[in-house]
Design a protein around this motif. Structure first.
Motif, PDB file in Angstrom:
ATOM      1  N   ALA A 515     -35.935  -2.199  84.606  1.00  0.00           N
ATOM      2  CA  ALA A 515     -37.312  -2.686  84.721  1.00  0.00           C
ATOM      3  C   ALA A 515     -38.188  -1.712  85.501  1.00  0.00           C
ATOM      4  O   ALA A 515     -39.364  -1.522  85.171  1.00  0.00           O
ATOM      5  N   ARG A 516     -37.631  -1.084  86.531  1.00  0.00           N
ATOM      6  CA  ARG A 516     -38.435  -0.158  87.345  1.00  0.00           C
ATOM      7  C   ARG A 516     -38.841   1.089  86.571  1.00  0.00           C
ATOM      8  O   ARG A 516     -39.780   1.779  86.961  1.00  0.00           O
ATOM      9  N   ARG A 524     -43.885  -4.341  82.683  1.00  0.00           N
ATOM     10  CA  ARG A 524     -43.036  -4.311  83.876  1.00  0.00           C
ATOM     11  C   ARG A 524     -43.117  -5.645  84.625  1.00  0.00           C
ATOM     12  O   ARG A 524     -42.107  -6.189  85.077  1.00  0.00           O
TER      13      ARG A 524
END
Length: 661
Positions: A515-516, A524
């Motif tokens: 996700a980062r 995100r």
């Protein structure tokens, strides 16, 4: 010093902060006289009104009636002035000056706000044991706050309040509250729910009254909605054992399909309270009605009737109905239900089910149906026959053309899950490996990832966590690793359910790494919210909260998750912590839902004082008003003797609106 400050403010009128700060400081110290002198110098009308309202409340608390009147007189004629009058009256009443408080309330010209003041006075004198005086105030409040003032409440909240009153045996008040529902359809539903509540309490006379009132309202509905509502009401009548009313309502349904559906529901209800004879007669009547349907419209109602027949135990009828179905899939599903209901029927129908299943053209569905038959056979203890039946199911799935691997892969995964229910763990692993090998042949990367996700989640459901994690590693090593985050989160949930908390935490962190790496802030934010939700479902509220803290700007997505975290914390008994979490939720709707959950937990624990504090705090600071049922549970004293709860709620709502303005 304060006098010097006031003099300085007079000499330096451009220094607007000075009189404001002086007034605030003096009020905090209880010096309401000097505070009043400073407040009237404030130029900004909104700030001046706020300061004068605060001064009036503090002066009332100290019993300084002259200052109260001067402060209120200095305010503009706005809602703030009226609201400040009510607050000051409440403080006077708490200080024991009930006559002065009543006179102050009487000076409030707005009826709703005067009702607010009277309701507050009622609570104060009621707490002192002065019941007659409390009832007098509440009756006066009801006259000032008519039914129309509760239209801010949703139909569902009014119904919930009516049911809450009925559960306490206050059926007359419940009926009055239900009458406030605008929509005839919703009011019928409310009366039906009241009938079931009264039936559960043994108040049979009230049951008949509620059902009669609901039936009378059917005439106010249009033809399209009348059938659906009459069907629901008939089922309710049957559940409270009033079969005569139920039959009469069924007869009112003009649409043949809905009429048959209503008859089926009544039969189910009759069987539920032990009247098997009536249930059988109703189903027989339904079978006769089927003759009037054409081939296209009969399939759905016949399937519904067959399902009810299986529930009731009339397996002969279910078989007859299955024979009349044109769709082979529906026919097999009904026969499978019959097989599950009786071991003898399973022995007699097994070959027929296999034969009928072979008429299903979709090979994946065919394999699933035969696999379901294998599960039914396994439940009888015949493992060998179940295994042979599963072989037939595998053959059906493998018949799917290799040029169309996606449904074939999905079918293998479904059979693996079925094999596990049979206790055949080795077959389940083999089918998953075969599905993975087939998925490796996909050219399209997105389809490959989707197939691997299904396989990993199936492995996790089977308890094969190492295998599931290995598949997610393949997903992460691909050209499109992003979809792996949801699979990792799902496997983490399953790991937590199986007691492997360490693995769950690690997999959640792996999902976060993916996700980062997302650049699009919206994507995100959605991904972080999804991972946090998974962490919460895995029983990791602290980790979920930390995840949301990394992306605080996406509060519109985080609201439901933060609410659920607060509720989970409240359920765990950590109520102060839950309150703090609820207060930090930026979404007003989700914040209210979180506070409602905390209040419900406080009531459950018997801490009504804390529940009341949160309600009052919500009204004053956030303009938040909990649904009536929540208020009634938290504060029993708000249920007046003569059913004035909703008008009083309306008064609270008007007060909250005034404060916001």
């Amino acid at each position: 010093m304060l006098e010097a400050g006031i003099e300085a403010a007079l000499r330096l009128p451009s220094q607007q902060d000075l009189p404001s700060e002086t007034a605030r400081t003096a009020t905090e110290l209880g010096l309401t006289g000097p505070a009043l002198r400073a407040a009237v110098l404030v130029v900004d009308v909104h700030e001046r009104n706020t300061l004068l309202g605060t001064i009036a409340e503090r002066a009332a608390r100290d019993g300084r009636l002259e200052v109260v009147h001067r402060a209120l007189a200095g305010m503009s004629r706005t809602r703030k002035q009226l609201f400040a009058s009510v607050n000051a009256a409440e403080e006077l009443a708490k200080a024991g000056r009930i006559d002065d408080a009543e006179q102050l309330v009487d000076r409030v010209r707005n009826g709703f706000r005067r009702a607010t003041g009277l309701a507050r006075l009622a609570r104060i004198v009621g707490a002192r044991g002065e019941r007659d005086q409390a009832v007098s105030y509440l009756l006066a409040a009801e006259q000032l706050a008519p039914a129309g003032s509760v239209r801010h409440l949703t139909q569902f909240e009014i119904t919930a309040a009516a049911v809450a009153a009925a559960r306490q045996g206050r059926h007359g008040e419940a009926e009055r509250i239900a009458a406030l529902v605008d929509s005839p359809r919703r009011r019928i539903s409310a009366l039906a729910e009241l009938a079931e509540t009264a039936y559960g309490a043994g108040a049979y006379a009230r049951v008949a009254r509620f059902l009669t009132a609901a039936e009378e309202l059917l005439g106010d509905l249009d033809a399209d909605s009348r059938d659906a509502v009459a069907t629901e009401l008939a089922a309710t009548a049957a559940r409270v054992t009033d079969l005569d009313t139920a039959r009469r309502l069924v007869a009112l349904v003009s649409d043949p399909a809905m009429g048959l559906s209503a008859l089926t529901e009544v039969a189910r209800a009759a069987h539920g309270f032990g009247n098997a004879g009536a249930a059988g007669r109703l189903l027989a009547e339904g079978e006769k009605r089927l003759a009037g349907f054409d081939a296209d419209s009969s399939e759905g109602v016949a399937t519904e009737l067959a399902a009810a027949a299986v529930e009731i135990g009339d397996l002969d009828l279910a078989e007859r109905l299955a024979a009349g179905l044109a769709d082979p899939r529906l026919r097999v599903e009904v026969l499978l239900a019959v097989c599950r209901a009786s071991t003898e029927r399973l022995r007699a129908l097994r070959r027929r089910v296999v034969r009928e299943a072979r008429g299903v053209r979709n090979m994946r569905i065919r394999g699933e149906l035969i696999g379901s038959l294998a599960a039914a056979v396994a439940a009888t203890g015949n493992a060998n026959l179940a295994g042979r039946t599963m072989d037939d199911a595998e053959t059906a799935v493998r018949t799917i053309a290799i040029t169309n691997p996606e449904p074939r892969c999905r079918g293998l995964v479904e059979l693996a899950l079925l094999a596990d229910t049979l206790g055949d763990a080795e077959r389940a692993r083999r089918l998953l490996r075969e599905a993975e090998q087939l998925a490796a042949t996909y050219v399209d990367e997105q389809r490959h990832q989707r197939a691997l996700s299904h396989i990993a989640q199936a492995a996790a459901r089977l308890g094969l966590l190492d295998e599931a994690e290995r598949v997610t590693e393949i997903m992460r090593a691909s050209r499109l690793p992003f979809p792996a985050w949801s699979t990792l989160a799902a496997v983490a949930e399953r790991a937590a359910a199986l007691g492997d908390t360490g693995r769950a935490v690690r997999l959640i962190e792996e999902a976060l790494r993916i996700a980062r790496s997302v650049r699009d802030p919206k994507v995100r934010g959605a991904t972080f919210a999804g991972i946090a939700a998974a962490a919460l479902r895995a029983g990791l509220p602290e980790q979920a909260q930390n995840i949301l803290g990394e992306e605080p700007q996406h509060h519109h997505r985080q609201g439901p998750i933060l609410r659920d975290i607060a509720l989970a914390t409240a359920v765990a008994g950590r109520l102060p912590e839950a309150e703090g979490m609820a207060a930090g939720i930026r979404s007003p709707a989700r914040r209210r839902e979180a506070f409602e959950g905390v209040i419900a937990r406080l009531v459950e624990d018997g801490d009504r004082a804390e529940a009341e504090r949160l309600i009052v705090q919500g009204i004053r600071e956030d303009g938040w008003l909990p649904p009536p049922a929540v208020m009634m549970a938290a504060l029993p004293e708000v249920i007046p003797p003569l059913g004035n709860v909703l008008p009083r709620m309306a008064a609270f709502e008007e007060a909250a609106r005034a404060e916001r303005s």
